[in-house]
Design a protein around this motif. Structure first.
Motif, PDB file in Angstrom:
ATOM      1  N   ILE A  73       0.842  -1.195   0.000  1.00  0.00           N
ATOM      2  CA  ILE A  73       0.000   0.000   0.000  1.00  0.00           C
ATOM      3  C   ILE A  73       0.879   1.247   0.000  1.00  0.00           C
ATOM      4  N   TYR A  74       0.314   2.346  -0.514  1.00  0.00           N
ATOM      5  CA  TYR A  74       1.086   3.594  -0.639  1.00  0.00           C
ATOM      6  C   TYR A  74       0.249   4.758  -0.125  1.00  0.00           C
ATOM      7  N   ASP A  75       0.889   5.603   0.676  1.00  0.00           N
ATOM      8  CA  ASP A  75       0.272   6.794   1.249  1.00  0.00           C
ATOM      9  C   ASP A  75       0.875   8.021   0.562  1.00  0.00           C
ATOM     10  N   HIS A  76       0.068   8.715  -0.228  1.00  0.00           N
ATOM     11  CA  HIS A  76       0.566   9.883  -0.956  1.00  0.00           C
ATOM     12  C   HIS A  76       1.100  10.967  -0.018  1.00  0.00           C
ATOM     13  N   LYS A  77       0.388  11.216   1.072  1.00  0.00           N
ATOM     14  CA  LYS A  77       0.722  12.356   1.928  1.00  0.00           C
ATOM     15  C   LYS A  77       2.117  12.241   2.515  1.00  0.00           C
ATOM     16  N   SER A  78       2.478  11.043   2.961  1.00  0.00           N
ATOM     17  CA  SER A  78       3.786  10.864   3.591  1.00  0.00           C
ATOM     18  C   SER A  78       4.805  10.218   2.669  1.00  0.00           C
ATOM     19  N   ILE A 134       5.524   3.707   1.586  1.00  0.00           N
ATOM     20  CA  ILE A 134       5.050   2.470   0.983  1.00  0.00           C
ATOM     21  C   ILE A 134       5.310   1.333   1.972  1.00  0.00           C
ATOM     22  N   ILE A 135       4.342   0.431   2.101  1.00  0.00           N
ATOM     23  CA  ILE A 135       4.385  -0.612   3.128  1.00  0.00           C
ATOM     24  C   ILE A 135       3.993  -1.937   2.520  1.00  0.00           C
ATOM     25  N   ALA A 136       4.737  -2.989   2.824  1.00  0.00           N
ATOM     26  CA  ALA A 136       4.374  -4.355   2.439  1.00  0.00           C
ATOM     27  C   ALA A 136       3.915  -5.106   3.684  1.00  0.00           C
ATOM     28  N   PHE A 137       2.880  -5.947   3.537  1.00  0.00           N
ATOM     29  CA  PHE A 137       2.336  -6.691   4.667  1.00  0.00           C
ATOM     30  C   PHE A 137       1.893  -8.072   4.207  1.00  0.00           C
ATOM     31  N   ASP A 138       1.697  -8.978   5.179  1.00  0.00           N
ATOM     32  CA  ASP A 138       1.284 -10.329   4.841  1.00  0.00           C
ATOM     33  C   ASP A 138      -0.212 -10.517   5.082  1.00  0.00           C
ATOM     34  N   THR A 139      -0.699 -11.740   4.950  1.00  0.00           N
ATOM     35  CA  THR A 139      -2.133 -12.017   5.044  1.00  0.00           C
ATOM     36  C   THR A 139      -2.690 -11.811   6.444  1.00  0.00           C
ATOM     37  N   LEU A 140      -1.830 -11.707   7.447  1.00  0.00           N
ATOM     38  CA  LEU A 140      -2.271 -11.460   8.820  1.00  0.00           C
ATOM     39  C   LEU A 140      -2.169  -9.988   9.203  1.00  0.00           C
ATOM     40  N   LEU A 159       5.928  -6.363   6.609  1.00  0.00           N
ATOM     41  CA  LEU A 159       7.115  -7.076   6.136  1.00  0.00           C
ATOM     42  C   LEU A 159       8.270  -6.124   5.856  1.00  0.00           C
ATOM     43  N   SER A 160       7.954  -4.959   5.312  1.00  0.00           N
ATOM     44  CA  SER A 160       8.964  -3.941   5.013  1.00  0.00           C
ATOM     45  C   SER A 160       8.251  -2.627   4.737  1.00  0.00           C
ATOM     46  N   SER A 161       9.002  -1.542   4.809  1.00  0.00           N
ATOM     47  CA  SER A 161       8.427  -0.231   4.501  1.00  0.00           C
ATOM     48  C   SER A 161       9.536   0.699   4.030  1.00  0.00           C
ATOM     49  N   ASN A 162       9.128   1.768   3.380  1.00  0.00           N
ATOM     50  CA  ASN A 162      10.092   2.748   2.878  1.00  0.00           C
ATOM     51  C   ASN A 162       9.377   4.080   2.734  1.00  0.00           C
ATOM     52  N   LEU A 194      11.275  -3.076  -0.912  1.00  0.00           N
ATOM     53  CA  LEU A 194      10.692  -1.785  -1.277  1.00  0.00           C
ATOM     54  C   LEU A 194      11.726  -0.682  -1.443  1.00  0.00           C
ATOM     55  N   GLU A 195      12.972  -1.066  -1.644  1.00  0.00           N
ATOM     56  CA  GLU A 195      14.000  -0.094  -1.981  1.00  0.00           C
ATOM     57  C   GLU A 195      13.994   0.140  -3.493  1.00  0.00           C
ATOM     58  N   LEU A 196      14.191   1.398  -3.886  1.00  0.00           N
ATOM     59  CA  LEU A 196      14.181   1.735  -5.309  1.00  0.00           C
ATOM     60  C   LEU A 196      15.375   1.105  -6.002  1.00  0.00           C
ATOM     61  N   GLU A 197      15.114   0.206  -6.923  1.00  0.00           N
ATOM     62  CA  GLU A 197      16.169  -0.485  -7.659  1.00  0.00           C
ATOM     63  C   GLU A 197      16.568   0.289  -8.898  1.00  0.00           C
ATOM     64  N   LYS A 198      15.594   0.799  -9.613  1.00  0.00           N
ATOM     65  CA  LYS A 198      15.876   1.616 -10.790  1.00  0.00           C
ATOM     66  C   LYS A 198      14.629   2.366 -11.206  1.00  0.00           C
ATOM     67  N   LYS A 199      14.834   3.341 -12.073  1.00  0.00           N
ATOM     68  CA  LYS A 199      13.726   4.054 -12.699  1.00  0.00           C
ATOM     69  C   LYS A 199      13.784   3.824 -14.202  1.00  0.00           C
ATOM     70  N   ILE A 200      12.644   3.507 -14.769  1.00  0.00           N
ATOM     71  CA  ILE A 200      12.533   3.442 -16.223  1.00  0.00           C
ATOM     72  C   ILE A 200      12.040   4.805 -16.691  1.00  0.00           C
ATOM     73  N   GLN A 201      12.916   5.542 -17.357  1.00  0.00           N
ATOM     74  CA  GLN A 201      12.557   6.874 -17.822  1.00  0.00           C
ATOM     75  C   GLN A 201      11.889   6.779 -19.186  1.00  0.00           C
ATOM     76  N   MET A 202      10.713   7.339 -19.299  1.00  0.00           N
ATOM     77  CA  MET A 202      10.021   7.351 -20.581  1.00  0.00           C
ATOM     78  C   MET A 202      10.659   8.397 -21.502  1.00  0.00           C
ATOM     79  N   PRO A 203      10.649   8.129 -22.815  1.00  0.00           N
ATOM     80  CA  PRO A 203      11.353   9.020 -23.748  1.00  0.00           C
ATOM     81  C   PRO A 203      10.589  10.299 -24.086  1.00  0.00           C
ATOM     82  N   PHE A 204       9.399  10.454 -23.544  1.00  0.00           N
ATOM     83  CA  PHE A 204       8.634  11.681 -23.788  1.00  0.00           C
ATOM     84  C   PHE A 204       7.763  11.935 -22.553  1.00  0.00           C
TER      85      PHE A 204
END
Length: 347
Positions: free
Chosen positions: A31-36, A39-45, A49-52, A92-102
């Motif tokens: 899930i992702y919170d725009h205001k802050s 980004i958070i990963a969680f399990d079925t319970l 699991l991780s956040s950034n 949830l660490e940024l590995e890379k960005k795919i930059q669009m050509p336009f």
């Protein structure tokens, strides 16, 4: 086949905020919170699991995120409104960005919209702006390719897929701006422009040829009639048009999740153009799931209770899935995020 929706449980994620975007796949939710910018990963319970938290500037920044999907390899892809696609590792660490050509010619994005999906080493995304084309002009839909095909390993892009003749956007009339939804299952790419009832099915294994056109046949789906003059945003001013919130491709076919809309008379009489009356909307505008089976066609309309918000994902008919609890509708404030655990039951 007839189905009904059951709320079988709920889970809490220990995060105090207001995330509005989410995805769930293979036992992990994100899930992702725009205001802050968190980004958070969680399990079925509901265990985290991780956040950034993304910085506002610099090489590790990501902003204006408009949607996300979890890849089969566990990486998380997020698309933004500023012309880049972020690829996050399992932590949830940024590995890379795919930059669009336009640059993108997008001014907004609707809710938890799924505007991209994966096939082989490719990502197919609604990202208008190639050659300066403007999706807010009527003839964009008639003359241009609709999606960008991105080769994930190289970042190479090309425009693909044309709108078939059956679409009302191939006419000479103006309509409200559609919000496209994209989903892929096997070699089938499903595309819905949510200003109409039609869902277009493309064969990716056959150079994107149109396979079929599905009409999901809603009993109610409010839309503005075609106009000879340019159309502004009627929705929110004097009506609320029907919208597809998401497409969920499954092994048997497809699930569409949509809102029916509110017709002009009901909208005006309820004063829904005024903020103090917005609380009435969830009880007036039904949210619906409808299932398409390649063998048996469309199911009944499955109505979601207003206390269920955005659905993260539906992976299969026989698997439970999660939806945000609509705390605003319920009038509750909590120090955690609550999800309903849902199930579709055939009868």
């Amino acid at each position: 086949m007839e189905y009904k929706l059951e709320i079988i449980d709920s889970i809490q994620v220990d995060y105090m905020g207001n995330p509005t975007i989410g995805e769930f796949y293979q036992g992990r939710g994100v899930i992702y919170d725009h205001k802050s910018a968190t980004i958070i990963a969680f399990d079925t319970l509901g265990n985290i699991l991780s956040s950034n938290q993304f910085p506002k500037e610099g090489p590790g920044s990501l902003s204006w995120i408009g949607g996300m999907r979890i890849h089969s390899d566990g990486k998380v892809f997020v698309n933004t409104l500023i012309g880049e696609i972020g690829v996050l590792d399992e932590n949830l660490e940024l590995e890379k960005k795919i930059q669009m050509p336009f640059p993108p010619e997008l001014r907004d994005m609707w809710g938890n919209s799924k505007v991209f999906d994966f096939w082989k080493d490719y990502l197919y995304i609604y990202y208008p702006g190639r050659d300066g084309q403007n999706p807010y002009l009527r003839d964009f839909w008639k003359e241009n390719t609709l999606l960008e095909q991105i080769e994930v390993s190289t970042g190479d892009t090309k425009g693909v897929l044309k709108l078939p003749s059956q679409s009302k956007h191939q006419s000479d009339l103006f309509f409200e701006q559609p919000s496209p939804k994209v989903g892929i299952q096997g070699e089938k790419l499903y595309l819905h422009l949510d200003t109409e009832n039609l869902i277009f099915v493309y064969d990716l294994g056959n150079d994107g040829e149109i396979m079929e056109v599905l009409d999901f046949q809603p009993s109610k789906y409010v839309q503005l009639e075609g106009q000879t003059e340019r159309v502004g945003y009627a929705s929110g001013n004097y009506m609320s048009r029907g919208r597809s919130n998401n497409l969920f491709p499954i092994r048997e076919g497809l699930i569409i999740y949509y809102s029916e809309g509110i017709a002009k008379d009901d909208f005006v009489n309820a004063g829904l153009n005024k903020k103090e009356n917005w609380y009435k909307r969830p009880d007036m505008e039904r949210k619906v799931l409808k299932i398409y089976s390649d063998k048996s066609g469309w199911s009944n309309e499955i109505i979601l209770p207003p206390k269920v918000g955005e659905i993260l994902n539906i992976e299969a008919l026989d698997k439970s899935f999660f939806g945000f609890r609509n705390d605003e509708y319920l009038g509750v404030e909590q120090d955690f995020v609550t999800f309903y655990k849902l199930k579709l039951n055939a009868y």
